[in-house]
Motif scaffolding. Structure first.
Motif, PDB file in Angstrom:
ATOM      1  N   ILE A 293       0.833  -1.209   0.000  1.00 13.83           N
ATOM      2  CA  ILE A 293       0.000   0.000   0.000  1.00 13.83           C
ATOM      3  C   ILE A 293       0.866   1.256   0.000  1.00 13.83           C
ATOM      4  O   ILE A 293       0.557   2.245  -0.671  1.00 13.83           O
ATOM      5  CB  ILE A 293      -0.952  -0.019   1.217  1.00 13.83           C
ATOM      6  N   GLU A 294       1.949   1.226   0.773  1.00 14.19           N
ATOM      7  CA  GLU A 294       2.835   2.391   0.847  1.00 14.19           C
ATOM      8  C   GLU A 294       3.457   2.693  -0.516  1.00 14.19           C
ATOM      9  O   GLU A 294       3.496   3.853  -0.949  1.00 14.19           O
ATOM     10  CB  GLU A 294       3.919   2.139   1.902  1.00 14.19           C
ATOM     11  N   ALA A 295       3.944   1.663  -1.187  1.00 14.57           N
ATOM     12  CA  ALA A 295       4.549   1.862  -2.511  1.00 14.57           C
ATOM     13  C   ALA A 295       3.509   2.341  -3.524  1.00 14.57           C
ATOM     14  O   ALA A 295       3.794   3.223  -4.354  1.00 14.57           O
ATOM     15  CB  ALA A 295       5.203   0.570  -2.984  1.00 14.57           C
ATOM     16  N   MET A 296       2.317   1.767  -3.461  1.00 11.14           N
ATOM     17  CA  MET A 296       1.248   2.182  -4.375  1.00 11.14           C
ATOM     18  C   MET A 296       0.876   3.645  -4.161  1.00 11.14           C
ATOM     19  O   MET A 296       0.627   4.386  -5.112  1.00 11.14           O
ATOM     20  CB  MET A 296       0.022   1.281  -4.178  1.00 11.14           C
ATOM     21  N   ALA A 297       0.845   4.074  -2.898  1.00 16.76           N
ATOM     22  CA  ALA A 297       0.491   5.460  -2.589  1.00 16.76           C
ATOM     23  C   ALA A 297       1.493   6.445  -3.175  1.00 16.76           C
ATOM     24  O   ALA A 297       1.156   7.593  -3.465  1.00 16.76           O
ATOM     25  CB  ALA A 297       0.396   5.654  -1.076  1.00 16.76           C
ATOM     26  N   MET A 298       2.735   5.985  -3.366  1.00 15.02           N
ATOM     27  CA  MET A 298       3.769   6.841  -3.932  1.00 15.02           C
ATOM     28  C   MET A 298       3.844   6.733  -5.457  1.00 15.02           C
ATOM     29  O   MET A 298       4.836   7.121  -6.074  1.00 15.02           O
ATOM     30  CB  MET A 298       5.119   6.502  -3.285  1.00 15.02           C
ATOM     31  N   GLU A 299       2.779   6.188  -6.049  1.00  6.31           N
ATOM     32  CA  GLU A 299       2.640   6.086  -7.504  1.00  6.31           C
ATOM     33  C   GLU A 299       3.721   5.225  -8.133  1.00  6.31           C
ATOM     34  O   GLU A 299       4.266   5.550  -9.198  1.00  6.31           O
ATOM     35  CB  GLU A 299       2.599   7.472  -8.168  1.00  6.31           C
TER      36      GLU A 299
END
Length: 382
Positions: A293-299
């Motif tokens: 989720i963290e990586a996804m949030a950073m596009e």
């Protein structure tokens, strides 16, 4: 409403080291406070007893006690006494606890008690095809049977847990969340060919498969670089460093292009995510992974595993790719595709952040938790 969390970990400098469970509790606790709810966090198994307040949260660090015999029972009764006394003194309305090792087995509380499934010892033993200790199974099943209600961070984890412990209980799915404002897309361009894995270096996270995957990839793209960030764990089977096992599996060319940067704090992890062109997370055992989720949030476009919980987080071929980590050639080809097509990678990264904003943003998830807590409190009263 006053919500209390009992937990073995929480990411705070005054407590013992924490992982994903502690991070998920912190994200929820801080957002609940922002929404004017009262929050207490009780962290057991600590080095000393200590109480303090910070950022609107009341903390109770509870020292691990030693007993000549029956410590598993007497320490639980010690925790039970503290919780019930605080409930009366501080007017706590609801208690949330984790499923891990069934810490609330044989405890009784005077307020509604909910267990959140983040992955019990039994759950991970099942996914890793390991035998669970009888004692741990007994505690976890007893705790789940006696909780007033059950939450699960993913439907896969809920179903698997009920099957594993042979329980006919309903559960509600409310996922883990992140504070999206802390994981903004980078304004800098990623470094060409830079691939990042972050998280504990352990077999269940697919790290050893990653060695074989990178061996395949380096043949097609010799200038690719694999960065590993996270705590190195002693392998449960081989009894040596997982990093050492990974290095042994890497080809000579792949080893030259692999760098281990160690265990990093949150700010440094974010910098590593920013620099990466592709994030690889080939895990075999999760409940709902915070790293994804963290990586996804950073596009960032991801190449993840395709197991169990994965479709509840990722959208295959939209937010990245989901691949069986044991299919080394296909996994490597998906990474290569994203490395060589910056436009596709950026498109998937944007879709990944949108997915997080819709499903995992802390303010949205906190509202679901508040509604759940209120309904359970009312149900208990009636």
């Amino acid at each position: 409403m006053h919500i209390a969390f009992l937990t073995p970990e929480y990411p705070h400098e005054r407590s013992t080291p924490s992982g994903g469970l502690g991070t998920s509790i912190r994200n929820l606790a801080e957002t609940l406070v922002e929404k004017d709810e009262k929050v207490s966090v009780l962290i057991f198994g600590q080095e000393i007893d200590r109480n303090f307040s910070e950022n609107g949260i009341q903390f109770y660090l509870i020292k691990q006690r030693k007993y000549p015999f029956g410590g598993w029972y007497f320490y639980r009764k010690h925790l039970e006494k503290i919780i019930n006394e605080l409930t009366e003194e501080k007017q706590i309305d609801i208690l949330e606890t984790p499923d891990w090792t069934g810490i609330t087995a044989f405890m009784k509380f005077c307020i509604p008690h909910v267990i959140r499934l983040n992955g019990s010892d039994g759950y991970f033993c099942e996914l890793e095809e390991r035998q669970q200790k009888y004692k741990n199974r007994l505690f976890e099943k007893n705790a789940l049977k006696n909780a007033d209600s059950i939450l699960s961070v993913s439907d896969f984890t809920g179903k698997k847990t009920m099957q594993l412990f042979d329980l006919e209980r309903s559960y509600k799915v409310i996922p883990n969340s992140i504070k999206v404002e802390n994981f903004r897309p980078s304004t800098k361009k990623p470094e060409t060919g830079r691939i990042l894995y972050f998280g504990s270096l352990i077999q269940k996270k697919g790290v050893l498969e990653l060695a074989e995957i990178f061996n395949n990839l380096i043949q097609e793209k010799p200038d690719a670089q694999l960065i590993l960030a996270g705590r190195d764990v002693i392998d449960i089977f081989e009894k040596i460093s997982t990093l050492e096992l990974l290095k042994r599996k890497l080809s000579e060319e792949a080893l030259k292009r692999t760098e281990y940067v160690g265990s990093l704090d949150y700010s440094m992890v974010r910098k590593e995510i920013e620099k990466a062109s592709v994030i690889v997370l080939p895990s075999f055992a999760e409940a709902l992974p915070m790293t994804w989720i963290e990586a996804m949030a950073m596009e960032k476009a991801l190449v993840t595993s395709n197991i169990g919980w994965a479709p509840e987080v990722m959208l295959d071929q939209k937010t990245g790719y989901m691949v069986d980590p044991r299919n080394h050639k296909l996994y490597a080809s998906r990474i290569l595709e994203l490395l060589e097509d910056a436009e596709l990678s950026e498109e998937m990264g944007r879709a990944a952040r949108e997915q997080v904003l819709k499903k995992f943003a802390s303010r949205l998830v906190a509202e679901k938790n508040i509604q759940f807590y209120q309904e359970l409190i009312e149900k208990k009263k009636n």
